[in-house]
Design a protein around this motif. Structure first.
Motif, PDB file in Angstrom:
ATOM      1  N   TYR A 114       7.431  -3.805  -5.667  1.00  0.00           N
ATOM      2  CA  TYR A 114       7.103  -4.655  -4.521  1.00  0.00           C
ATOM      3  C   TYR A 114       5.798  -5.422  -4.778  1.00  0.00           C
ATOM      4  O   TYR A 114       5.697  -6.601  -4.450  1.00  0.00           O
ATOM      5  N   LEU A 115       4.827  -4.766  -5.384  1.00  0.00           N
ATOM      6  CA  LEU A 115       3.586  -5.455  -5.753  1.00  0.00           C
ATOM      7  C   LEU A 115       3.900  -6.609  -6.694  1.00  0.00           C
ATOM      8  O   LEU A 115       3.399  -7.726  -6.511  1.00  0.00           O
ATOM      9  N   GLN A 116       4.765  -6.369  -7.686  1.00  0.00           N
ATOM     10  CA  GLN A 116       5.154  -7.416  -8.630  1.00  0.00           C
ATOM     11  C   GLN A 116       5.854  -8.570  -7.909  1.00  0.00           C
ATOM     12  O   GLN A 116       5.632  -9.738  -8.236  1.00  0.00           O
ATOM     13  N   SER A 117       6.684  -8.237  -6.922  1.00  0.00           N
ATOM     14  CA  SER A 117       7.381  -9.282  -6.155  1.00  0.00           C
ATOM     15  C   SER A 117       6.391 -10.170  -5.411  1.00  0.00           C
ATOM     16  O   SER A 117       6.559 -11.388  -5.354  1.00  0.00           O
ATOM     17  N   ASN A 118       5.354  -9.559  -4.844  1.00  0.00           N
ATOM     18  CA  ASN A 118       4.321 -10.331  -4.146  1.00  0.00           C
ATOM     19  C   ASN A 118       3.576 -11.251  -5.103  1.00  0.00           C
ATOM     20  O   ASN A 118       3.283 -12.398  -4.769  1.00  0.00           O
ATOM     21  N   ILE A 119       3.280 -10.762  -6.271  1.00  0.00           N
ATOM     22  CA  ILE A 119       2.565 -11.580  -7.256  1.00  0.00           C
ATOM     23  C   ILE A 119       3.460 -12.729  -7.727  1.00  0.00           C
ATOM     24  O   ILE A 119       3.009 -13.880  -7.810  1.00  0.00           O
TER      25      ILE A 119
ATOM     26  N   ARG B  89       0.839  -1.206   0.000  1.00  0.00           N
ATOM     27  CA  ARG B  89       0.000   0.000   0.000  1.00  0.00           C
ATOM     28  C   ARG B  89       0.873   1.256   0.000  1.00  0.00           C
ATOM     29  O   ARG B  89       0.616   2.209  -0.744  1.00  0.00           O
ATOM     30  N   ASP B  90       1.916   1.256   0.817  1.00  0.00           N
ATOM     31  CA  ASP B  90       2.824   2.409   0.873  1.00  0.00           C
ATOM     32  C   ASP B  90       3.499   2.646  -0.475  1.00  0.00           C
ATOM     33  O   ASP B  90       3.674   3.791  -0.904  1.00  0.00           O
ATOM     34  N   GLU B  91       3.884   1.570  -1.149  1.00  0.00           N
ATOM     35  CA  GLU B  91       4.490   1.704  -2.470  1.00  0.00           C
ATOM     36  C   GLU B  91       3.509   2.331  -3.456  1.00  0.00           C
ATOM     37  O   GLU B  91       3.872   3.233  -4.222  1.00  0.00           O
ATOM     38  N   ILE B  92       2.262   1.883  -3.421  1.00  0.00           N
ATOM     39  CA  ILE B  92       1.243   2.440  -4.322  1.00  0.00           C
ATOM     40  C   ILE B  92       1.060   3.928  -4.038  1.00  0.00           C
ATOM     41  O   ILE B  92       1.010   4.746  -4.965  1.00  0.00           O
ATOM     42  N   HIS B  93       0.981   4.294  -2.765  1.00  0.00           N
ATOM     43  CA  HIS B  93       0.808   5.707  -2.414  1.00  0.00           C
ATOM     44  C   HIS B  93       2.000   6.544  -2.855  1.00  0.00           C
ATOM     45  O   HIS B  93       1.831   7.658  -3.339  1.00  0.00           O
ATOM     46  N   SER B  94       3.215   6.019  -2.691  1.00  0.00           N
ATOM     47  CA  SER B  94       4.398   6.813  -3.056  1.00  0.00           C
ATOM     48  C   SER B  94       4.577   6.914  -4.572  1.00  0.00           C
ATOM     49  O   SER B  94       5.056   7.928  -5.067  1.00  0.00           O
ATOM     50  N   GLN B  95       4.178   5.892  -5.316  1.00  0.00           N
ATOM     51  CA  GLN B  95       4.377   5.891  -6.769  1.00  0.00           C
ATOM     52  C   GLN B  95       3.197   6.482  -7.551  1.00  0.00           C
ATOM     53  O   GLN B  95       3.400   7.091  -8.592  1.00  0.00           O
TER      54      GLN B  95
END
Length: 186
Positions: free
Chosen positions: A38-43, A15-21
């Motif tokens: 980071y989202l891609q890493s989770n997927i 969530r923090d990555e989405i907010h910052s990007q």
């Protein structure tokens, strides 16, 4: 989503990555997905542990060859168990644990990941699937606060079937975040 709910610190980091990007004023778009490492890493880590199907599309050996010390005759049908390879302790460190950080440096582990096949037999829709999952998951994280229904981890075990469904469907609570209130008030 199940993995992120079972690891709230990782959900917060995504969530923090989405907010910052992307920010909190506009919804994530397909063009934004490439910024969300980071989202891609989770997927990628989720697809490693829980591929859509355990076996890749069958291969047929075109010539006599040796694979893993086994002699394979020309014309032999080969089945590749991606589920087993993705959990092989010889291939992956701590193979059964959910660790998205293993994909943070795309050169480090990405070459071993094959949820959509590999080589000439890779799924032609893999890119579309990756973008769609990224956009969907990113939108859910950006738009809603997510929580487990209980304090216990959510059951992540696979059920039976060719597409490896979860044994128990995901049940979670969500609450609209401010970006959803802005979007719905327009």
């Amino acid at each position: 989503m199940t993995n992120l709910l079972n690891h709230p610190n990782m959900l917060k980091k995504a969530r923090d990555e989405i907010h910052s990007q992307i920010g909190e004023e506009k919804l994530i778009e397909e063009s934004d997905v490439s910024k969300l490492h980071y989202l891609q890493s989770n997927i990628s880590e989720t697809l490693r542990l829980y591929p859509a199907t355990s076996f890749l599309v069958p291969y047929m050996s075109s010539a006599d060859c040796t694979i893993g010390g086994y002699d394979v005759l020309s014309g032999t049908m080969l089945l590749v168990n991606a589920w087993a390879i993705h959990r092989d302790l010889k291939v992956w460190d701590d193979a059964t644990s959910f660790k998205p950080k293993r994909f943070e440096n795309s050169e480090s582990e990405g070459h071993k990941l094959m949820p959509f096949g590999i080589g000439m037999r890779t799924c032609p829709g893999a890119g579309l699937a990756q973008r769609t999952v990224s956009l969907t998951l990113g939108s859910w994280i950006q738009s809603f606060e997510w929580e487990r229904i209980t304090t216990e981890d959510i059951d992540i075990n696979e059920g039976s079937g060719i597409t490896m469904p979860k044994a128990m469907p995901l049940e979670a609570m969500c609450k609209a975040r401010p970006i959803m209130h802005k979007l719905l008030s327009k």
